[in-house]
Design a protein around this motif. Structure first.
Motif, PDB file in Angstrom:
ATOM      1  N   LYS A  17      24.002 -22.783  -5.623  1.00  0.00           N
ATOM      2  CA  LYS A  17      24.932 -22.043  -6.488  1.00  0.00           C
ATOM      3  C   LYS A  17      26.354 -22.003  -5.953  1.00  0.00           C
ATOM      4  O   LYS A  17      27.312 -22.090  -6.723  1.00  0.00           O
ATOM      5  N   GLN A  18      26.508 -21.844  -4.644  1.00  0.00           N
ATOM      6  CA  GLN A  18      27.855 -21.727  -4.068  1.00  0.00           C
ATOM      7  C   GLN A  18      28.252 -22.926  -3.212  1.00  0.00           C
ATOM      8  O   GLN A  18      29.351 -22.967  -2.678  1.00  0.00           O
ATOM      9  N   GLY A  19      27.360 -23.906  -3.068  1.00  0.00           N
ATOM     10  CA  GLY A  19      27.687 -25.065  -2.253  1.00  0.00           C
ATOM     11  C   GLY A  19      27.718 -24.777  -0.769  1.00  0.00           C
ATOM     12  O   GLY A  19      28.413 -25.460  -0.012  1.00  0.00           O
ATOM     13  N   ASP A  20      26.962 -23.774  -0.325  1.00  0.00           N
ATOM     14  CA  ASP A  20      26.923 -23.409   1.094  1.00  0.00           C
ATOM     15  C   ASP A  20      26.039 -24.401   1.843  1.00  0.00           C
ATOM     16  O   ASP A  20      24.821 -24.319   1.828  1.00  0.00           O
ATOM     17  N   THR A  21      26.668 -25.362   2.526  1.00  0.00           N
ATOM     18  CA  THR A  21      25.917 -26.408   3.219  1.00  0.00           C
ATOM     19  C   THR A  21      25.312 -25.927   4.534  1.00  0.00           C
ATOM     20  O   THR A  21      24.549 -26.664   5.163  1.00  0.00           O
ATOM     21  N   ASN A  22      25.643 -24.714   4.975  1.00  0.00           N
ATOM     22  CA  ASN A  22      25.052 -24.200   6.218  1.00  0.00           C
ATOM     23  C   ASN A  22      23.538 -24.060   6.103  1.00  0.00           C
ATOM     24  O   ASN A  22      22.825 -24.119   7.108  1.00  0.00           O
ATOM     25  N   ALA A  23      23.048 -23.849   4.867  1.00  0.00           N
ATOM     26  CA  ALA A  23      21.610 -23.710   4.668  1.00  0.00           C
ATOM     27  C   ALA A  23      20.898 -25.057   4.774  1.00  0.00           C
ATOM     28  O   ALA A  23      19.692 -25.104   5.018  1.00  0.00           O
ATOM     29  N   ASP A  24      21.639 -26.141   4.604  1.00  0.00           N
ATOM     30  CA  ASP A  24      21.034 -27.472   4.623  1.00  0.00           C
ATOM     31  C   ASP A  24      20.980 -27.969   6.062  1.00  0.00           C
ATOM     32  O   ASP A  24      21.689 -28.882   6.466  1.00  0.00           O
ATOM     33  N   ILE A  25      20.099 -27.366   6.851  1.00  0.00           N
ATOM     34  CA  ILE A  25      20.086 -27.617   8.287  1.00  0.00           C
ATOM     35  C   ILE A  25      19.454 -28.974   8.592  1.00  0.00           C
ATOM     36  O   ILE A  25      18.684 -29.525   7.801  1.00  0.00           O
ATOM     37  N   MET A  26      19.799 -29.503   9.764  1.00  0.00           N
ATOM     38  CA  MET A  26      19.222 -30.747  10.237  1.00  0.00           C
ATOM     39  C   MET A  26      17.871 -30.456  10.894  1.00  0.00           C
ATOM     40  O   MET A  26      17.795 -29.678  11.840  1.00  0.00           O
ATOM     41  N   LEU A  27      16.824 -31.054  10.366  1.00  0.00           N
ATOM     42  CA  LEU A  27      15.495 -30.853  10.924  1.00  0.00           C
ATOM     43  C   LEU A  27      15.262 -31.788  12.106  1.00  0.00           C
ATOM     44  O   LEU A  27      15.930 -32.811  12.247  1.00  0.00           O
ATOM     45  N   GLN A  28      14.296 -31.419  12.935  1.00  0.00           N
ATOM     46  CA  GLN A  28      13.934 -32.224  14.090  1.00  0.00           C
ATOM     47  C   GLN A  28      12.464 -32.605  14.020  1.00  0.00           C
ATOM     48  O   GLN A  28      11.679 -32.011  13.274  1.00  0.00           O
ATOM     49  N   ASN A  29      12.121 -33.600  14.797  1.00  0.00           N
ATOM     50  CA  ASN A  29      10.741 -34.047  14.862  1.00  0.00           C
ATOM     51  C   ASN A  29       9.816 -32.879  15.242  1.00  0.00           C
ATOM     52  O   ASN A  29      10.074 -32.149  16.195  1.00  0.00           O
ATOM     53  N   GLY A  30       8.757 -32.679  14.456  1.00  0.00           N
ATOM     54  CA  GLY A  30       7.790 -31.624  14.729  1.00  0.00           C
ATOM     55  C   GLY A  30       8.070 -30.311  14.036  1.00  0.00           C
ATOM     56  O   GLY A  30       7.254 -29.387  14.116  1.00  0.00           O
ATOM     57  N   ASP A  31       9.207 -30.182  13.334  1.00  0.00           N
ATOM     58  CA  ASP A  31       9.510 -28.942  12.613  1.00  0.00           C
ATOM     59  C   ASP A  31       8.508 -28.715  11.481  1.00  0.00           C
ATOM     60  O   ASP A  31       7.974 -29.662  10.895  1.00  0.00           O
ATOM     61  N   SER A  32       8.280 -27.438  11.178  1.00  0.00           N
ATOM     62  CA  SER A  32       7.445 -27.056  10.038  1.00  0.00           C
ATOM     63  C   SER A  32       8.297 -26.265   9.055  1.00  0.00           C
ATOM     64  O   SER A  32       9.016 -25.345   9.454  1.00  0.00           O
TER      65      SER A  32
END
Length: 380
Positions: free
Chosen positions: A220-235
């Motif tokens: 809705k607001q274009g807040d890219t902070n929520a689009d985090i970079m995941l790492q191997n093994g994340d759930s």
């Protein structure tokens, strides 16, 4: 030129002014260089930091293949070094080192510290020449929950340390292609379901809760902070809401976003050429698109009004009557569309027939899996 002429030139006022100007320019340039040199270094350091943040830092995984080059030391250099299941790798002249879970920078510095006992001021380059595809785990309101493994990659990253030149500007960052953002992972898994609680998406890392993010802020607001970079093994876990309570505007926003479901199931029965269950594209979630999926109306079909049974949860539903010529209604998952015969409509039996046809469909489960495809005979 004679010494007398030189003294005359030196004492001449225009010559003195030019000399003073030259000295001023030289001193100014020297002062600027004094100021700009640390500023340039600071800017370079800041840029490096931005790149590190943007690209992430790759961590060596079990199954990765490493290559090591030590300048002017071919006996200590090697390739095709497997990171074994215990996290160790064997290096020439050094032996076993625990490298799994370390960044390339950390592994390079560890190897360098061991090589330094054999070589004075070694220059070590460590490269991940072949990497095991990183894996994340998806659960909850995702179209395809389970294990998601990214494609394998060659030359995932490298790092060089040089004890003779520590200001070379090498950030030690690599493996950006191996990192992947939350939105990309969800899109690869078919998107979030339409009853997903996107305000409370949790990421678990190394067995602990790492972060809870609100993806509605991104949509809705274009807040890219929520689009985090995941790492191997994340759930990744997305809770399910009890009801599909999204209003039409929010529903359409999710459907057209990268993380919305690419398709969703609907069922069409009655007077269409090919009744059945269809996957409707999320970009065209309309009633007339569903009718087209079913091959279009039969010649004797009632095109003035269709009945639609909508499930807000597994066993809660409502029945709507829609004129497809005036309102290209936005459909939702598990909607059931009934098209009656025109003669039944003209005889005033449309509501009666619709009730008869739709009455067994009291849950989304039996609407899609418990009944055979209903034929046109029900409309007669």
């Amino acid at each position: 030129m004679s010494s007398r002429a030189s003294r005359y030139q030196y004492n001449n006022q225009p010559f003195q002014a030019q000399s003073a100007l030259r000295r001023l320019i030289v001193s100014t340039l020297a002062a600027l260089l004094t100021v700009l040199t640390p500023l340039q270094a600071a800017l370079a350091e800041n840029l490096t930091g931005q790149l590190q943040f943007a690209e992430g830092t790759y961590k060596i995984n079990v199954g990765d293949i490493l290559s090591v080059n030590i300048y002017n030391q071919p006996d200590l250099s090697s390739s095709s070094i497997l990171v074994r299941s215990d996290g160790n790798a064997s290096f020439n002249g050094v032996g076993e080192l625990q490298v799994a879970g370390k960044t390339i920078r950390e592994a390079t510095e560890l190897l360098e510290s061991q090589v330094r006992e054999l070589v004075r001021e070694p220059r070590v380059t460590l490269t991940v020449s072949e990497s095991k595809p990183p894996t994340v785990y998806l659960a909850g309101a995702v179209m395809r929950p389970g294990v998601l493994q990214a494609g394998s990659n060659s030359n995932a990253g490298s790092n060089t340390t040089d004890t003779e030149n520590k200001t070379s500007g090498n950030s030690g960052n690599s493996g950006s292609r191996m990192d992947f953002r939350l939105s990309s992972v969800l899109a690869a898994a078919g998107g979030a379901k339409l009853n997903a609680d996107l305000a409370n998406v949790t990421i678990t890392r190394d067995g602990d809760l790492y972060k809870t993010v609100n993806l509605w802020g991104m949509l809705k607001q274009g807040d890219t902070n929520a689009d985090i970079m995941l790492q191997n093994g994340d759930s990744v876990y997305i809770p399910e809401l009890p009801d599909q309570a999204l209003d039409d505007a929010t529903y359409r926003l999710l459907l057209t976003s990268a993380i919305g479901p690419k398709t969703f199931p609907i069922r069409i029965i009655g007077e269409v050429k090919q009744p059945g269950v269809y996957e409707l594209n999320g970009t065209t979630p309309y009633l007339n698109s569903a009718i087209a999926k079913g091959g279009g109306f039969n010649i004797g079909a009632n095109r003035k009004v269709v009945a639609l049974r909508r499930f807000s949860s597994e066993d809660k539903f409502s029945t709507l009557f829609i004129d497809p010529n005036k309102h290209d209604f936005i459909l939702r998952p598990n909607d059931v569309i009934y098209v009656s015969e025109l003669k039944a409509y003209q005889a005033g039996r449309f509501a009666e027939n619709a009730s008869k046809i739709l009455s067994p469909l009291t849950s989304s489960a039996n609407a899609f899996f418990g009944l055979a495809v209903l034929g046109r005979s029900f409309g007669k």
